[in-house]
Design a protein around this motif. Structure first.
Motif, PDB file in Angstrom:
ATOM      1  N   LYS A 275      50.429  45.949  49.601  1.00  6.45           N
ATOM      2  CA  LYS A 275      50.305  45.810  48.151  1.00  6.45           C
ATOM      3  C   LYS A 275      49.257  46.787  47.599  1.00  6.45           C
ATOM      4  O   LYS A 275      49.469  47.436  46.585  1.00  6.45           O
ATOM      5  CB  LYS A 275      49.917  44.368  47.814  1.00  6.45           C
ATOM      6  CG  LYS A 275      49.670  44.155  46.341  1.00  6.45           C
ATOM      7  CD  LYS A 275      50.283  42.872  45.840  1.00  6.45           C
ATOM      8  CE  LYS A 275      50.208  42.817  44.325  1.00  6.45           C
ATOM      9  NZ  LYS A 275      50.710  41.567  43.774  1.00  6.45           N
ATOM     10  N   LYS A 279      49.848  50.255  45.162  1.00  2.00           N
ATOM     11  CA  LYS A 279      49.162  50.514  43.907  1.00  2.00           C
ATOM     12  C   LYS A 279      48.252  51.732  43.985  1.00  2.00           C
ATOM     13  O   LYS A 279      47.580  52.076  43.015  1.00  2.00           O
ATOM     14  CB  LYS A 279      48.330  49.278  43.512  1.00  2.00           C
ATOM     15  CG  LYS A 279      49.205  48.056  43.284  1.00  2.00           C
ATOM     16  CD  LYS A 279      48.463  46.994  42.508  1.00  2.00           C
ATOM     17  CE  LYS A 279      49.429  45.932  42.021  1.00  2.00           C
ATOM     18  NZ  LYS A 279      48.867  45.144  40.925  1.00  2.00           N
ATOM     19  N   TYR A 281      45.516  52.353  46.032  1.00  2.00           N
ATOM     20  CA  TYR A 281      44.082  52.173  46.231  1.00  2.00           C
ATOM     21  C   TYR A 281      43.654  52.400  47.680  1.00  2.00           C
ATOM     22  O   TYR A 281      42.557  52.029  48.068  1.00  2.00           O
ATOM     23  CB  TYR A 281      43.641  50.779  45.781  1.00  2.00           C
ATOM     24  CG  TYR A 281      43.878  50.548  44.305  1.00  2.00           C
ATOM     25  CD1 TYR A 281      43.301  51.384  43.354  1.00  2.00           C
ATOM     26  CD2 TYR A 281      44.692  49.508  43.871  1.00  2.00           C
ATOM     27  CE1 TYR A 281      43.523  51.188  42.005  1.00  2.00           C
ATOM     28  CE2 TYR A 281      44.918  49.298  42.520  1.00  2.00           C
ATOM     29  CZ  TYR A 281      44.331  50.146  41.586  1.00  2.00           C
ATOM     30  OH  TYR A 281      44.565  49.954  40.255  1.00  2.00           O
ATOM     31  N   LYS A 322      43.801  36.928  48.135  1.00  2.00           N
ATOM     32  CA  LYS A 322      45.168  37.073  47.624  1.00  2.00           C
ATOM     33  C   LYS A 322      45.925  35.765  47.839  1.00  2.00           C
ATOM     34  O   LYS A 322      46.626  35.279  46.948  1.00  2.00           O
ATOM     35  CB  LYS A 322      45.875  38.207  48.357  1.00  2.00           C
ATOM     36  CG  LYS A 322      47.313  38.402  47.901  1.00  2.00           C
ATOM     37  CD  LYS A 322      47.930  39.640  48.539  1.00  2.00           C
ATOM     38  CE  LYS A 322      49.357  39.869  48.045  1.00  2.00           C
ATOM     39  NZ  LYS A 322      50.273  38.777  48.418  1.00  2.00           N
ATOM     40  N   GLN A 352      40.698  42.971  41.338  1.00  2.00           N
ATOM     41  CA  GLN A 352      41.299  43.816  40.302  1.00  2.00           C
ATOM     42  C   GLN A 352      42.410  44.685  40.881  1.00  2.00           C
ATOM     43  O   GLN A 352      43.436  44.898  40.248  1.00  2.00           O
ATOM     44  CB  GLN A 352      40.225  44.688  39.651  1.00  2.00           C
ATOM     45  CG  GLN A 352      39.260  43.868  38.817  1.00  2.00           C
ATOM     46  CD  GLN A 352      38.067  44.702  38.338  1.00  2.00           C
ATOM     47  OE1 GLN A 352      38.131  45.384  37.338  1.00  2.00           O
ATOM     48  NE2 GLN A 352      36.978  44.640  39.082  1.00  2.00           N
ATOM     49  N   GLY A 355      45.543  43.194  40.888  1.00  2.00           N
ATOM     50  CA  GLY A 355      46.178  43.033  39.587  1.00  2.00           C
ATOM     51  C   GLY A 355      45.655  41.892  38.740  1.00  2.00           C
ATOM     52  O   GLY A 355      46.313  41.456  37.805  1.00  2.00           O
ATOM     53  N   TYR A 356      44.467  41.395  39.078  1.00  2.00           N
ATOM     54  CA  TYR A 356      43.899  40.301  38.295  1.00  2.00           C
ATOM     55  C   TYR A 356      42.657  40.772  37.548  1.00  2.00           C
ATOM     56  O   TYR A 356      42.040  41.771  37.910  1.00  2.00           O
ATOM     57  CB  TYR A 356      43.518  39.122  39.205  1.00  2.00           C
ATOM     58  CG  TYR A 356      44.698  38.500  39.889  1.00  2.00           C
ATOM     59  CD1 TYR A 356      45.364  37.419  39.334  1.00  2.00           C
ATOM     60  CD2 TYR A 356      45.152  39.011  41.102  1.00  2.00           C
ATOM     61  CE1 TYR A 356      46.459  36.849  39.960  1.00  2.00           C
ATOM     62  CE2 TYR A 356      46.253  38.445  41.742  1.00  2.00           C
ATOM     63  CZ  TYR A 356      46.897  37.363  41.172  1.00  2.00           C
ATOM     64  OH  TYR A 356      47.980  36.811  41.794  1.00  2.00           O
ATOM     65  N   GLU A 357      42.286  40.015  36.528  1.00  2.00           N
ATOM     66  CA  GLU A 357      41.056  40.297  35.799  1.00  2.00           C
ATOM     67  C   GLU A 357      39.859  40.105  36.730  1.00  2.00           C
ATOM     68  O   GLU A 357      39.868  39.199  37.574  1.00  2.00           O
ATOM     69  CB  GLU A 357      40.900  39.319  34.630  1.00  2.00           C
ATOM     70  CG  GLU A 357      41.930  39.474  33.534  1.00  2.00           C
ATOM     71  CD  GLU A 357      41.693  40.723  32.712  1.00  2.00           C
ATOM     72  OE1 GLU A 357      40.521  41.070  32.512  1.00  2.00           O
ATOM     73  OE2 GLU A 357      42.681  41.353  32.290  1.00  2.00           O
TER      74      GLU A 357
END
Length: 553
Positions: A275, A279, A281, A322, A352, A355-357
């Motif tokens: 994942k 993205k 990273y 996660k 982050q 994909g989260y704040e």
RNA sequence: GUCCCAGUAGCUCAGCAGGAUAGAGCAACAGCCUUCUAAGCUGUGGGUCGCAGGUUCGAAUCCUGCCUGGGACGCCA
């Protein structure tokens, strides 16, 4: 109480709109204070100052307009005053307090419950000490704060899950196996050195002896591999059980004990890495695999897979977080010791990257505990010469004192724990002060019954008119708001403060007024009801922080 | 060196999504038990909120710099 405040806020807002001081969009949230100084009324608002800029008028003039438009008949107001730079002070007629006692008596142990959390799913992970030794005082404070925070969040209407993360997959497990092996061999009288990073706790010595007594020299003759595998598994389950027992005795239980190993057996690491890679990273450098945490403000990028192909600690930790998020928690709270605070930026970066704040993860840092006895700082246990454990201190001062003292201060400041004070049965000990208030009430209620008074009789709350009674009523009414506030701000120490304040108000009342008075039965009945309400509130507060509410002392 | 936390009464600390005269406990001093547990209560004294600027009608609280104390900065976990 809450209704009273909401009603008041609503009426203030209506008055502002009616006076044409602001439009509905411009109107700021109405803030209501409960002034410390009684001459400033029961409630006060600073709305006039807040509106000064919007309405382009002097705050006092604005306040006058608001007061002129205010409909007093709709909110139990006795009097309004404009004071200082433009505060509006509200003096309530005291009918607003008379419903309080029946509400509390009816609510019982649920008094204080609100729905400010609105069922928000929140997970609190705390303690999570490695299963390689005894819990020390830092862990104990983390346990006390974590458990209290969970209780408070639940009371405020959050949907809370408590979890312990067992670090049972890293190098420390091999060290545990080697340490148990050494203690086992020593128990059989063999010369055997402890490993370099071994665990020297006496729990491991006992464990070695336990196995030697049970299995004799059986394991000496097994292959090294089989032997160590056994010691590893045996040691792990022994340690986990011990952690669970100690914590339960401390009044702390978990919904879930999450095994790090399960992340491997259930294949959670690869998908996590995938994942992150997806993205963008992740990159390769110097034969290692890196996480570009600097994209999210971390000081430097972090290695996920080492040159030798094994994972760093961070990798399963990201997979673990996660997994938590996949389980549907909207907020994660981790309670960590102060030594882990450097770890926060990379963990937030990971959240982050997934994909989260960033603020989906909150980390509460628990500062160190310093022990004092006879005015001296104590570091080591007299018996073992090692750091003092949770268990030893429980035996020494009891659970109540520990639980109270550990949440008494804000978590981010160092805590001085004075053994002499915690054991003392005197006014310098806040735990006894609070419990004493509860016990005093129980004695009164018992004596009321002995004197043939019906403690469940009908009563007239409007007979409670003295200053001390009013102080108690106001204090009682604050409780739900205090709990909600402590939950929102994650400040369990606010509860110990409240308990102390309520106890103090009770003691003051107790010394000034007599509850059981044969010559004034009606007032006695009302005061008994008041005492019952105070008792319930005290017990509910103490329960939140895991401290008992004794009926006599 | 970089980053995080803290600095408020003699001591330990609250207060910090700005609000009225900065609070509490302990310690000190002076009182209160023939009456529901004195493990309690009542009163007195004690502060340049680390320092210097700034923002604001208003700063212990927000911003900047500095000083002091503690901690963290591994392809350990």
């Amino acid at each position: 109480m809450e209704e009273t405040q909401n009603r008041l806020k609503f009426e203030i807002a209506q008055a502002v709109l009616k006076a044409g001081l602001a439009t509905e969009e411009e109107l700021p949230d109405v803030v209501l204070d409960q002034p410390k100084d009684k001459t400033h009324g029961d409630y006060a608002t600073n709305i006039a100052m807040q509106l000064a800029r919007i309405a382009k008028m002097a705050p006092r003039k604005i306040a006058e307009d608001i007061v002129a438009q205010f409909d007093e008949t709709r909110a139990s107001i006795k009097k309004m005053e404009i004071a200082g730079p433009g505060f509006i002070n509200f003096f309530m007629d005291n009918h607003y307090l008379t419903n309080l006692i029946p509400n509390i008596l009816k609510a019982g142990e649920t008094y204080g419950k609100t729905n400010t959390g609105n069922g928000h799913k929140i997970q609190v992970e705390f303690v999570s000490a490695n299963p390689t030794g005894d819990l020390h005082l830092g862990h104990a404070r983390g346990a006390a704060v974590g458990d209290a925070l969970c209780n408070i969040l639940e009371k405020a209407g959050y949907d809370v899950q408590r979890e312990y993360y067992i670090n049972d997959a890293g190098n420390q497990m091999m060290n545990l196996a080697l340490s148990v092996e050494a203690r086992y061999m020593q128990a059989l009288g063999e010369e055997w050195d402890m490993p370099e990073d071994g665990y020297h706790g006496k729990d491991i010595i006992e464990l070695g002896m336990e196995i030697a007594n049970k299995d004799g020299d059986k394991w000496v003759h097994q292959s090294e591999e089989a032997r160590r595998k056994f010691f590893r598994e045996y040691g792990l389950s022994y340690e986990v059980q011990k952690l669970e027992n100690d914590l339960r005795q401390f009044g702390v239980t978990f919904h879930n004990w999450f095994s790090e190993t399960s992340l491997y057996t259930e294949n959670k690491l690869k998908p996590t890495l995938e994942k992150l890679k997806e993205k963008g990273y992740i990159y390769e450098k110097d034969g290692a695999t890196w996480f570009r945490s600097t994209d999210f403000g971390d000081d430097k990028d972090r290695v996920l897979i080492k040159q030798d192909g094994s994972y760093t600690y961070l990798t399963p930790d990201i997979a673990y977080h996660k997994n938590k998020l996949d389980r549907g928690f909207q907020t994660l709270i981790n309670i960590w010791g102060a030594d882990h605070h450097g770890y926060i930026p990379r963990m937030k970066a990971a959240i982050q990257a997934l994909g989260y704040e960033a603020n989906t993860l909150e980390v509460e840092i628990i500062q160190m505990v310093n022990l004092f006895q006879d005015g001296q700082k104590v570091k080591m246990s007299k018996r073992t010469g090692k750091a003092i454990t949770l268990r030893e201190l429980m035996e020494e001062v009891g659970v109540d004192a520990m639980r109270y003292f550990f949440v008494m201060r804000s978590s981010d400041s160092h805590l001085d724990f004075d053994i002499d004070v915690a054991r003392s049965q005197s006014n310098e000990n806040p735990v006894y002060y609070a419990q004493y208030a509860h016990a005093r009430i129980c004695t009164m209620l018992k004596q009321a019954q002995e004197k043939g008074l019906d403690v469940n009789a009908q009563y007239n709350a409007s007979l409670l008119i003295t200053e001390k009674e009013e102080n108690l009523l106001k204090r009682l009414g604050e409780f739900p708001q205090v709990v909600a506030d402590a939950a929102e701000k994650r400040t369990p120490h606010r509860i110990t403060q409240y308990i102390f304040e309520l106890a103090s108000t009770l003691h003051s009342f107790y010394n000034a007024e007599k509850v059981l008075d044969q010559d004034n039965i009606e007032r006695t009945k009302a005061r008994i009801a008041l005492m019952k309400a105070v008792r319930i509130t005290l017990e509910n507060g103490l329960t939140l922080i895991g401290v008992s509410a004794p009926e006599k002392m």
